[in-house]
Design an enzyme around this catalytic site. Structure first.
Site, PDB file in Angstrom:
ATOM      1  N   GLU A   1      -3.338 -77.366  28.194  1.00  0.00           N
ATOM      2  CA  GLU A   1      -4.080 -77.159  29.439  1.00  0.00           C
ATOM      3  C   GLU A   1      -5.325 -78.000  29.518  1.00  0.00           C
ATOM      4  OE1 GLU A   1      -5.069 -73.095  30.468  1.00  0.00           O
ATOM      5  OE2 GLU A   1      -3.175 -72.474  29.566  1.00  0.00           O
TER       6      GLU A   1
ATOM      7  N   CYS B   1     -12.409 -80.195  30.715  1.00  0.00           N
ATOM      8  CA  CYS B   1     -12.222 -79.457  29.472  1.00  0.00           C
ATOM      9  C   CYS B   1     -10.915 -79.952  28.846  1.00  0.00           C
ATOM     10  CB  CYS B   1     -12.156 -77.965  29.807  1.00  0.00           C
ATOM     11  SG  CYS B   1     -11.759 -76.942  28.395  1.00  0.00           S
TER      12      CYS B   1
ATOM     13  N   CYS C   1      -3.372 -73.485  17.740  1.00  0.00           N
ATOM     14  CA  CYS C   1      -4.580 -73.489  16.918  1.00  0.00           C
ATOM     15  C   CYS C   1      -4.315 -72.573  15.729  1.00  0.00           C
ATOM     16  CB  CYS C   1      -5.748 -72.947  17.737  1.00  0.00           C
ATOM     17  SG  CYS C   1      -7.319 -72.935  16.852  1.00  0.00           S
TER      18      CYS C   1
END
Ligand code: SAH
Length: 348
Positions: A90, A103, A110
């Protein structure tokens, strides 16, 4: 998987083109197309033979925009970026008075496993390549540079992934991002957010880059922090703050702390006091974020009154504090949830 050409510097691209027996000036042409967000098909002034040779070995951008959601409230845009191997990450584009911020994601998934975060729900899938990080900026920049548009002026490494867990690739991305003939984005306009990998913060301090470092703190005592952030079992808050102070001393740049307020976990006035005590005498900034609800996690933010009281208490104690403005409220899908919904829908 084909690597993205955007991960090469102009010099490396030059060596590649020359090595393949083509005139060196082609490298500059290709480079400039890539910086405009173009794929091979958009590179109008290049011979098909050369493009064909390159396409056999490389992707141009390595990323494409699979889906865009636009907020009617504030112009925020959320993107699903598809990578060459089919993975999805994203990105969020936000308009502020001082410029346009993107961003950026640095890893697919992760491995830090924070209790409130959707990105780590399935662990780390893989590190992202430098070109894949840069292409997120190039593609979003291209969308917003038309007419009087300013493109992307600021970058925050706050998408999926832990940037300091993909250190080499992130550093290379930062160098590409700030290259004068490229996006030429000053690293003063870049914020790197980390859950607090102390040895990597120390290493970053030694790179002497004018980045803003942002630490995801989320608790002022070790016991509580370990409950919500597994990384806190490796590094104490004391060691983390020491490392931040050394970073400020070495680089002259400020450090900010993110604190996601979670009802029943870290949002009492006693916890505000502990946070103020921890940061006493340290020139820094605290950014309060009402935690975004992640259904899989079941954690919620305190009510508005609770947030305001927490903020006021920090202010009373002399802490520089702000509250993160919610952007794109009407398009939802904050913090990794857009990707999850997309993956779930594709699976059904
Ligand atoms: N791994 C890095 C950067 C990615 S997350 C880091 O930990 O800083 C960017 C910020 O969003 C971090 O402060 C992270 O703690 C926060 N975040 C993640 N999930 C969230 C949620 N559900 N609500 C609010 N903030 C969240």
């Amino acid at each position: 998987m084909k690597r993205a050409l955007t991960g090469l510097t102009l010099e490396e691209l030059g060596a590649l083109i020359k090595g393949a027996g083509h005139p060196a000036f082609r490298a500059g042409q290709i480079h400039d197309w890539l910086q405009k967000g173009a794929g091979f098909e958009g590179m109008k002034n290049l011979p098909q033979a050369l493009l064909g040779e390159l396409a056999a070995e490389y992707a141009a951008q390595g990323v494409r925009i699979e889906k865009t959601l636009r907020s009617k409230l504030d112009g925020t845009e959320k993107y699903l970026f598809a990578l060459e191997d089919g993975n999805i990450v994203e990105g969020v584009f936000m308009r502020y008075a001082h410029g346009n911020t993107l961003c950026v994601s640095t890893q697919v998934g992760c491995r830090m496993g924070c209790a409130f975060c959707a990105s780590g729900l399935e662990g780390l899938v893989r590190n992202m390549e430098p070109g894949e990080m840069l292409s997120q900026v190039l593609l979003a920049g291209a969308l917003h540079r038309e007419g009087q548009g300013r493109g992307v002026t600021n970058v925050v490494l706050m998408g999926s992934g832990e940037p300091l867990d993909n250190y080499e690739n992130v550093l290379r991305f930062l160098r590409l991002l700030s290259a004068p003939r490229g996006m030429n984005i000053s690293l003063r306009n870049v914020t790197l957010s980390t859950c607090g990998l102390v040895p990597e913060i120390d290493r970053l301090a030694g790179e002497d880059l004018p980045l803003t470092l942002s630490i995801s703190l989320h608790a002022a005592d070790d016991g509580r922090r370990r409950e919500i952030m597994p990384v806190a079992k490796l590094y104490s808050i004391g060691a983390l703050i020491e490392s931040c102070k050394a970073y400020v001393k070495k680089t002259g740049r400020r450090v900010s702390f993110e604190y996601a307020l979670i009802q029943g976990v870290n949002s009492t006035l006693e916890e505000a006091d502990a946070l103020a005590e921890l940061l006493r005498g340290f020139q820094c900034h605290v950014n309060l974020i009402p935690v975004n609800f992640v259904p899989e996690k079941g954690l919620t933010a305190p009510g508005l009154g609770g947030i305001e009281r927490f903020q006021a208490r920090l202010q009373e104690k002399g802490v520089a504090v702000s509250r993160r403005r919610e952007m794109g409220a009407d398009i939802g899908g904050a913090c990794g949830q857009l990707r999850r919904r997309h993956i779930e829908n594709s699976a059904n």
